[in-house]
Design a protein around this motif. Structure first.
Motif, PDB file in Angstrom:
ATOM      1  N   MET A   1       0.836  -1.191  -0.155  1.00 20.53           N
ATOM      2  CA  MET A   1      -0.035  -0.148  -0.042  1.00 20.53           C
ATOM      3  C   MET A   1       0.778   1.286  -0.083  1.00 20.53           C
ATOM      4  SD  MET A   1      -1.831  -2.523   0.964  1.00 20.53           S
ATOM      5  CE  MET A   1      -1.526  -2.926   2.886  1.00 20.53           C
ATOM      6  N   LEU A   2       1.907   1.142   0.719  1.00 18.27           N
ATOM      7  CA  LEU A   2       2.767   2.482   0.929  1.00 18.27           C
ATOM      8  C   LEU A   2       3.566   2.592  -0.755  1.00 18.27           C
ATOM      9  CD1 LEU A   2       2.612   1.522   3.701  1.00 18.27           C
ATOM     10  CD2 LEU A   2       4.939   2.605   4.175  1.00 18.27           C
ATOM     11  N   GLU A   3       3.970   1.540  -1.118  1.00 24.48           N
ATOM     12  CA  GLU A   3       4.607   1.879  -2.457  1.00 24.48           C
ATOM     13  C   GLU A   3       3.667   2.237  -3.320  1.00 24.48           C
ATOM     14  OE1 GLU A   3       6.711  -0.997   0.057  1.00 24.48           O
ATOM     15  OE2 GLU A   3       4.701  -0.828  -0.451  1.00 24.48           O
ATOM     16  N   ALA A   4       2.468   1.758  -3.396  1.00 21.29           N
ATOM     17  CA  ALA A   4       1.388   2.139  -4.422  1.00 21.29           C
ATOM     18  C   ALA A   4       0.952   3.625  -4.108  1.00 21.29           C
ATOM     19  CB  ALA A   4      -0.042   1.443  -4.212  1.00 21.29           C
ATOM     20  N   ALA A   5       1.179   4.314  -2.967  1.00 20.21           N
ATOM     21  CA  ALA A   5       0.830   5.487  -2.867  1.00 20.21           C
ATOM     22  C   ALA A   5       1.800   6.509  -3.388  1.00 20.21           C
ATOM     23  CB  ALA A   5       0.653   5.684  -1.159  1.00 20.21           C
ATOM     24  N   LEU A   6       3.161   5.798  -3.161  1.00 15.70           N
ATOM     25  CA  LEU A   6       4.328   6.790  -3.301  1.00 15.70           C
ATOM     26  C   LEU A   6       4.427   6.514  -5.133  1.00 15.70           C
ATOM     27  CD1 LEU A   6       6.959   8.289  -2.845  1.00 15.70           C
ATOM     28  CD2 LEU A   6       8.124   6.103  -2.964  1.00 15.70           C
ATOM     29  N   ASP A   7       3.923   5.680  -5.651  1.00 11.20           N
ATOM     30  CA  ASP A   7       3.925   5.594  -7.147  1.00 11.20           C
ATOM     31  C   ASP A   7       3.013   6.397  -7.668  1.00 11.20           C
ATOM     32  OD1 ASP A   7       6.133   3.555  -7.357  1.00 11.20           O
ATOM     33  OD2 ASP A   7       4.704   2.079  -7.681  1.00 11.20           O
ATOM     34  N   TRP A   8       1.666   6.473  -7.111  1.00 10.39           N
ATOM     35  CA  TRP A   8       0.496   7.384  -7.404  1.00 10.39           C
ATOM     36  C   TRP A   8       0.979   8.703  -7.445  1.00 10.39           C
ATOM     37  CZ3 TRP A   8      -3.585   4.138  -4.446  1.00 10.39           C
ATOM     38  CH2 TRP A   8      -3.833   2.638  -4.996  1.00 10.39           C
ATOM     39  N   HIS A   9       1.585   9.236  -6.172  1.00  9.71           N
ATOM     40  CA  HIS A   9       1.817  10.468  -6.139  1.00  9.71           C
ATOM     41  C   HIS A   9       2.799  10.946  -7.014  1.00  9.71           C
ATOM     42  CE1 HIS A   9       3.105  14.111  -4.085  1.00  9.71           C
ATOM     43  NE2 HIS A   9       4.475  13.758  -4.167  1.00  9.71           N
ATOM     44  N   GLY A  32      -2.589  -0.680  12.342  1.00  9.49           N
ATOM     45  CA  GLY A  32      -1.661  -0.765  11.338  1.00  9.49           C
ATOM     46  C   GLY A  32      -2.047  -1.207  10.052  1.00  9.49           C
ATOM     47  N   ALA A  33      -3.552  -1.605   9.760  1.00 12.38           N
ATOM     48  CA  ALA A  33      -3.804  -1.915   8.441  1.00 12.38           C
ATOM     49  C   ALA A  33      -3.719  -0.820   7.592  1.00 12.38           C
ATOM     50  CB  ALA A  33      -5.033  -2.627   8.417  1.00 12.38           C
ATOM     51  N   ASN A  34      -3.509  -0.585   6.303  1.00 12.39           N
ATOM     52  CA  ASN A  34      -3.398   0.259   5.541  1.00 12.39           C
ATOM     53  C   ASN A  34      -4.404   0.250   4.275  1.00 12.39           C
ATOM     54  OD1 ASN A  34      -1.502   1.906   6.706  1.00 12.39           O
ATOM     55  ND2 ASN A  34       0.129   0.385   6.337  1.00 12.39           N
ATOM     56  N   LEU A  35      -4.767   1.277   3.876  1.00 14.74           N
ATOM     57  CA  LEU A  35      -5.610   1.481   2.271  1.00 14.74           C
ATOM     58  C   LEU A  35      -4.910   2.655   1.685  1.00 14.74           C
ATOM     59  CD1 LEU A  35      -7.866   0.933   0.615  1.00 14.74           C
ATOM     60  CD2 LEU A  35      -9.282   2.787   2.171  1.00 14.74           C
ATOM     61  N   ALA A  36      -4.692   2.419   0.611  1.00 10.63           N
ATOM     62  CA  ALA A  36      -4.032   3.578  -0.195  1.00 10.63           C
ATOM     63  C   ALA A  36      -5.104   3.784  -1.277  1.00 10.63           C
ATOM     64  CB  ALA A  36      -2.836   3.106  -1.071  1.00 10.63           C
ATOM     65  N   VAL A  37      -5.334   5.346  -1.677  1.00  9.44           N
ATOM     66  CA  VAL A  37      -6.266   5.538  -2.539  1.00  9.44           C
ATOM     67  C   VAL A  37      -5.667   6.671  -3.099  1.00  9.44           C
ATOM     68  CG1 VAL A  37      -8.493   6.945  -2.489  1.00  9.44           C
ATOM     69  CG2 VAL A  37      -8.033   5.416  -0.600  1.00  9.44           C
ATOM     70  N   SER A  38      -5.788   6.624  -4.574  1.00 10.37           N
ATOM     71  CA  SER A  38      -5.252   7.596  -5.668  1.00 10.37           C
ATOM     72  C   SER A  38      -6.482   8.855  -5.886  1.00 10.37           C
ATOM     73  CB  SER A  38      -4.862   7.008  -6.849  1.00 10.37           C
ATOM     74  OG  SER A  38      -6.111   6.584  -7.613  1.00 10.37           O
ATOM     75  N   GLY A  39      -5.940   9.808  -6.337  1.00  3.50           N
ATOM     76  CA  GLY A  39      -6.975  10.888  -6.730  1.00  3.50           C
ATOM     77  C   GLY A  39      -7.730  10.395  -7.875  1.00  3.50           C
ATOM     78  N   MET A  43      -7.839   2.003  -5.622  1.00  2.00           N
ATOM     79  CA  MET A  43      -7.721   1.463  -4.035  1.00  2.00           C
ATOM     80  C   MET A  43      -6.597   0.164  -3.906  1.00  2.00           C
ATOM     81  SD  MET A  43     -11.277   2.046  -2.134  1.00  2.00           S
ATOM     82  CE  MET A  43     -11.960   0.674  -3.508  1.00  2.00           C
ATOM     83  N   VAL A  44      -5.662   0.146  -3.019  1.00  2.00           N
ATOM     84  CA  VAL A  44      -5.062  -0.954  -2.534  1.00  2.00           C
ATOM     85  C   VAL A  44      -5.050  -1.127  -1.133  1.00  2.00           C
ATOM     86  CG1 VAL A  44      -2.775  -2.045  -2.707  1.00  2.00           C
ATOM     87  CG2 VAL A  44      -3.285  -0.676  -4.628  1.00  2.00           C
ATOM     88  N   GLY A  45      -5.568  -2.350  -0.419  1.00  2.15           N
ATOM     89  CA  GLY A  45      -5.435  -2.543   0.921  1.00  2.15           C
ATOM     90  C   GLY A  45      -6.996  -2.527   1.479  1.00  2.15           C
ATOM     91  N   SER A  46      -6.802  -2.434   2.812  1.00  2.00           N
ATOM     92  CA  SER A  46      -8.156  -2.223   3.423  1.00  2.00           C
ATOM     93  C   SER A  46      -8.254  -1.744   4.752  1.00  2.00           C
ATOM     94  CB  SER A  46      -9.063  -3.494   3.451  1.00  2.00           C
ATOM     95  OG  SER A  46     -10.142  -3.660   4.067  1.00  2.00           O
ATOM     96  N   VAL A  47      -9.195  -1.022   5.287  1.00  2.00           N
ATOM     97  CA  VAL A  47      -9.023  -0.696   6.804  1.00  2.00           C
ATOM     98  C   VAL A  47     -10.252  -1.302   7.428  1.00  2.00           C
ATOM     99  CG1 VAL A  47      -7.834   1.588   6.331  1.00  2.00           C
ATOM    100  CG2 VAL A  47     -10.395   1.535   6.216  1.00  2.00           C
ATOM    101  N   SER A  48     -10.896  -2.022   6.719  1.00  2.00           N
ATOM    102  CA  SER A  48     -12.339  -2.797   7.467  1.00  2.00           C
ATOM    103  C   SER A  48     -12.500  -3.813   6.333  1.00  2.00           C
ATOM    104  CB  SER A  48     -13.498  -1.587   7.301  1.00  2.00           C
ATOM    105  OG  SER A  48     -14.142  -1.563   6.208  1.00  2.00           O
ATOM    106  N   GLY A  49     -13.439  -4.710   6.862  1.00  2.00           N
ATOM    107  CA  GLY A  49     -14.142  -5.545   5.939  1.00  2.00           C
ATOM    108  C   GLY A  49     -15.106  -5.261   4.821  1.00  2.00           C
ATOM    109  N   GLY A  50     -14.823  -3.671   4.461  1.00  2.00           N
ATOM    110  CA  GLY A  50     -15.866  -3.291   3.412  1.00  2.00           C
ATOM    111  C   GLY A  50     -16.548  -2.156   3.927  1.00  2.00           C
TER     112      GLY A  50
END
Length: 318
Positions: A1-9, A32-39, A43-50
Motif C-alpha cells: 500500500m505504501l509503495e502504491a501511494a508513492l507511485d501514484w503521487h 496498522g492496516a493500510n488503505l491507499a487511495v489515488s486521486g 484502491m489498494v489494501g483495506s481498513v475494514s471488511g468493506g
C-alpha cells in the motif's frame, strides 16, 4: 500500500494513505492496516471488511483537496458487521494522510520508508496526531513493538507508531516428506518460504509444485538467500553433509529460529560435531531439537504443525 501511494503521487495522480490507529470490539482490521487511495479512485489494501471503505475514500478525496491530515472514528453496527462476516459490531479509528501535501506525509519520508521496506530494514513511522510531526524510528526505540509486530498509540495518547517489519521468511533445508506440508502451511502463516536441496530428484517442481526451490548446497544457498532476524531455518535431511553447513551458517546469523529434525541421540552427535567445528555452547543452545513443539505429532503434516507452532512461540514470546 505504501509503495502504491508513492507511485501514484509521483505519477501526478495524488495519493492518500489511510491507517487503522485504534480498534474497539470486533474490529474488521487490525491496528496498522493500510488503505491507499489515488486521486483517480484506485484502491489498494483495506481498513475494514468493506463496511467503512466508502466513507474513508470520500474523506481521502477531501484530504487531497484540503492538504490536511485527519483522524476519523467509525462505529460498525451489528447489522453491518454481520454483512461483512463478523459476529458483532465494533469501532475503528482511522488516520487519513495525503501524500506530499503541506499537512500530509512528506514524499521524502514516504520514499525513505518504502526504501527501508525494500531493503528488509525494520522501521517505524511515528506520527504526533496533534502537531502532525512525523519521523522514522528503528527497533532500538520500540523493541517490544517490533518484536510483537504491534502498531499503536504510545501512553501519551497522541503518538502513533506504525511498525513496518520485513516480511517473515523461512528456509527449509531438505526436500523430504515433512517439507511437503510444511512449505504451503508456512505460506498460509505469512512466511515467504524457500526450499533448499542440492539433490534435484528430491527438490523437484513435480514434488513441490509452485514452491521456490534452490538446488544449491545449503551454505551457498543461505548465503545467496540472506539470513536476518525475520528469518527462520529448518533442517530436515538427517544428513550432516547437508544439515551441518546450514546450521553453522544460521548460528552465525541473527535468524530468530533454527529447528533441526532428529532424535535426542542424533542431536547429541550433532552437538559434538558443531563443538568440534568451533561453535560455542551459547550458539549451539539456540537450536531447537528435536524440532517442533512436543504435541505427540506422528504424520508429516502433524510434525509440520508442531514446527510452525514452535516458530510462532519463539517469534512472539521471546
Amino acid at each position: 500500500m505504501l509503495e502504491a501511494a508513492l507511485d501514484w503521487h509521483r505519477a501526478g495522480k495524488g495519493a492518500v494513505l489511510a491507517t487503522v490507529v485504534e480498534t474497539w470490539g470486533s474490529a474488521p482490521r487490525p491496528v496498522g492496516a493500510n488503505l491507499a487511495v489515488s486521486g483517480d479512485g484506485d484502491m489498494v489494501g483495506s481498513v475494514s471488511g468493506g463496511c467503512v471503505e466508502g466513507a474513508v475514500v470520500a474523506e481521502s478525496f477531501d484530504a487531497l483537496e484540503s492538504g490536511e491530515s485527519k483522524l476519523l472514528n467509525y462505529g460498525v453496527s451489528d447489522d453491518d458487521a454481520f454483512a461483512v462476516g463478523l459476529a458483532c459490531g465494533g469501532k475503528i479509528g482511522v488516520q487519513v494522510q495525503p501524500v506530499g501535501k503541506p499537512g500530509g506525509i512528506p514524499e521524502a519520508i514516504l520514499a525513505e520508508l518504502v526504501a527501508a521496506r525494500a531493503a528488509r530494514k525494520p522501521v517505524a513511522y511515528v506520527v504526533d496526531t496533534e502537531s502532525w510531526d512525523r519521523r522514522l524510528a528503528g527497533p532500538e526505540e520500540f523493541p517490544d513493538r517490533f518484536r510483537a509486530d504491534r502498531s499503536g498509540f504510545e501512553p501519551d495518547g497522541k503518538t502513533f507508531v506504525a511498525v513496518h517489519n520485513p516480511p517473515l521468511r523461512m528456509v527449509v533445508v531438505g526436500a523430504v516428506h515433512i517439507a511437503q506440508p510444511l512449505m504451503p502451511m508456512a505460506r498460509l502463516a505469512g512466511y515467504d518460504a524457500t526450499l533448499v536441496d542440492p539433490r534435484e530428484a528430491f527438490g523437484a517442481a513435480a514434488r513441490f509444485p509452485g514452491e521456490t526451490i534452490m538446488n544449491d548446497w545449503p551454505d551457498e544457498a543461505l548465503a545467496e538467500h540472506g539470513l536476518d532476524a525475520r528469518t527462520a531455518v529448518v533442517t530436515l535431511t538427517h544428513d550432516p553433509k547437508l544439515d551441518d553447513p546450514a546450521i553453522i551458517a544460521a548460528l552465525k546469523s541473527d535468524v530468530f529460529y533454527l529447528g533441526c529434525l532428529g532424535s535426542p541421540r542424533t542431536h547429541a552427535k550433532r552437538v559434538e560435531r558443531l563443538t568440534a567445528a568451533g561453535l560455542s555452547e551459547a550458539q549451539i543452545g539456540r537450536i531447537h531439537a528435536p524440532v517442533g513443539l512436543d504435541i505427540g505429532a506422528k504424520s508429516p503434516a502433524e510434525i509440520a504443525v508442531a514446527i510452525l507452532a514452535q516458530m510462532t512461540q519463539v517469534l512472539r514470546q521471546r
